[in-house]
Design an enzyme around this catalytic site. Structure first.
Site: not given
Ligand code: NAD
Length: 503
Positions: A247, A281
């Protein structure tokens, strides 16, 4: 949106293997949590394996009972959980409560419908196999890893957690490093209701802890976050052929047709774009308006956006930008839009401060600028005039993303909704699909794949198990070396009779 930072600003790491969660409005430390290592994660997954067998063995009715008791506990303590969300993300208390309310509704839906969706069902066995009874049932996968973002730290991960639990799986949850306290609250309250085994566990830390969860041999990894991190998740999961649900981000468009209710459309555009300081998002980032109503619509948007202000006082309708690194991206998108001929009717280059961004409405922005093409994740809108709705659809669809969308129209609402290349579209309301638990939620393209919520969300966390049971001996035994030439001739005749007629 940029992907992971090893040590994000806004969270402090120290030599003891812990990190601090900070209030983004004040930088005050609101909690300290362990940075779990790969070994810690492996141990959690091993514990989850045993818990999964027990939880699956409880059956649908008992699991539904436990999920409903958890729902009751969360409902009675909404204020307490909203306070944790507020402290870690900075969003206003009432907005925090709203995302919890939506999650509560999903809990009830999943508890009520898991059996109906996943139970054993008969399938037709066909003429050739008429002696067989055919059934399919949806069995739990085992252990599901859930990696969550910070922007909706309850609603978003719960879209995976609730449905995975209802389908009979154990879950190991790694919340964002910005919102570990919210994750802990959820896991602790679940453990009060399900105390026998660690069916829902918490691991905390940065990207490395998440990567360890991807490599831990879980049966599925459900990720919500940015597309860049999504790629890393898939690469890590590929090592064990672990299936993934992604997502990711979006660049959602709102379309306004000539016969739309303009007051409602303007209200929806401003709320959809600015609420949660634009850190949504499925937030509205781009608006395409029929030329006949463009001026009127823009005036209304400007009026409403002028009443929205970000700040930490109770009158402020939006809070700070939770992740400090995002401020630079928002500033860059606005500057690029203005440098390339765009105009700010509300906000503009001064709108981006140290922690807060004031609402910004941009017009005349070239379609190939960053503010139109990349996820801004701030309280900004671009509004563009279109000759007709075909042009609006073409422009809305000209994106790598495809998460949500909105249409305001009387006559052509459903037609336009269908033509938009997005996982979900709401007509004459904004983001309504997210609050309807029976509707699947997810994206296409860079917005990811797989679905949470609804029957599709339950099946995402289950594997279809096919069983064919012989009811009586077949008149012609096809699966034996004793099969005779006569049987082969009979089969050829039968198949010609059944399928050979149409030329
Ligand atoms: P992010 O990708 O920076 O982090 C998300 C999660 O991934 C965190 O828990 C982080 O610690 C973890 N992570 C980071 N690097 C990783 C790796 N290499 N391996 C495994 N896990 C890792 O995103 P964010 O800044 O926390 O969230 C914002 C983003 O999320 C925006 O792009 C937003 O659009 C999206 N979002 C999407 C939805 C949806 O349902 N489609 C919902 C909410 C947010």
């Amino acid at each position: 949106m940029t992907s992971v930072q090893t040590k994000p600003a806004g969270a402090e790491q120290d030599a003891r293997g812990t990190f601090d969660s900070l209030d983004p409005a004040t930088d005050e430390v609101v909690g300290t949590y362990p940075i779990h290592t790969a070994e810690d994660v492996a141990e959690a997954v091993a514990r989850a394996r045993e818990a999964a067998a027990w939880w699956a063995g409880l059956g649908f009715a008992e699991r539904a009972e436990r999920l409903r008791r958890w729902k009751g506990m969360i409902t009675r303590r909404v204020g307490q959980l909203a306070e944790v969300v507020h402290a870690e993300t900075g969003k206003p208390h009432a907005d925090a409560a709203l995302e919890i309310v939506l999650a509560i509704d999903h809990l009830e839906w999943a508890a009520k419908n898991a059996r109906k969706v996943l139970r054993q069902r008969k399938r037709s066995s066909g003429l050739l196999m008429a002696n067989q009874s055919a059934t399919v049932e949806y069995q739990p996968l085992g252990v599901v890893g859930v990696i969550g973002p910070w922007n909706y730290p309850v609603f978003t991960p719960m879209g995976s957690i609730i449905y995975a639990l209802a389908a009979g799986n154990a879950v190991v949850f790694k919340p964002s490093e910005y919102t570990p306290g919210v994750g802990k609250w959820l896991v602790d309250t679940f453990a009060d209701i399900v105390s026998e085994h660690p069916v829902l566990q918490l691991v905390t830390g940065y990207g490395e802890t998440g990567a360890a969860l991807c490599r831990s041999g879980v049966d599925k990894l459900a990720f919500t976050g940015s597309p860049g991190t999504g790629r890393k998740i898939m690469a890590a999961c590929a090592e064990n052929l672990t299936p993934v649900l992604i997502e990711a981000g979006g660049k959602d468009a709102l379309l306004v047709d000539e016969d739309a209710d303009l007051a409602a459309a303007a209200d929806a555009a401003v709320w959809g774009g600015m609420s949660n300081a634009g850190q949504t998002c499925v937030g509205v980032e781009r608006v395409y308006v029929h030329e006949k109503v463009y001026d009127d619509f823009v005036t209304k948007v400007v009026d409403i956006a002028g009443t929205v202000r970000s700040g930490s006082d109770p009158e402020a309708k939006i809070g700070p930008i939770t992740m400090p690194a995002q401020l630079g991206i928002i500033r860059r998108h606005i500057a690029d839009a203005l440098a390339r001929g765009g105009r700010a009717l509300v906000g503009g280059s001064d709108a981006v401060g140290d922690r807060y961004v004031q609402p910004t409405v941009l017009v005349d922005v070239p379609e190939d600028s960053e503010a139109v093409r990349e996820e801004t994740f701030g309280p900004t809108l671009t509004i563009a005039k279109v000759h007709d709705m075909d042009e609006a659809v073409a422009k809305a669809n000209d994106t790598r993303y495809g998460l949500g969308a909105t249409v305001f129209a009387k006559r052509r609402g459903m037609e336009l909704a269908r033509r938009l290349r997005s996982g979900m579209t709401s007509v004459n309301a904004v983001i309504s699909f997210a609050g309807i638990p029976s509707l699947p939620f997810g994206g296409i393209g860079e917005s990811g794949f797989g679905r949470i919520h609804g029957p599709e969300g339950l099946k995402e966390f289950a594997r279809p198990k096919a069983i064919a049971r012989q009811r009586f001996k077949p008149p012609m035994n096809l699966t034996s070396f004793n099969r005779s030439a006569k049987t082969d001739a009979q089969v050829a005749k039968l198949i010609t009779m059944l399928h050979g007629k149409r030329r």
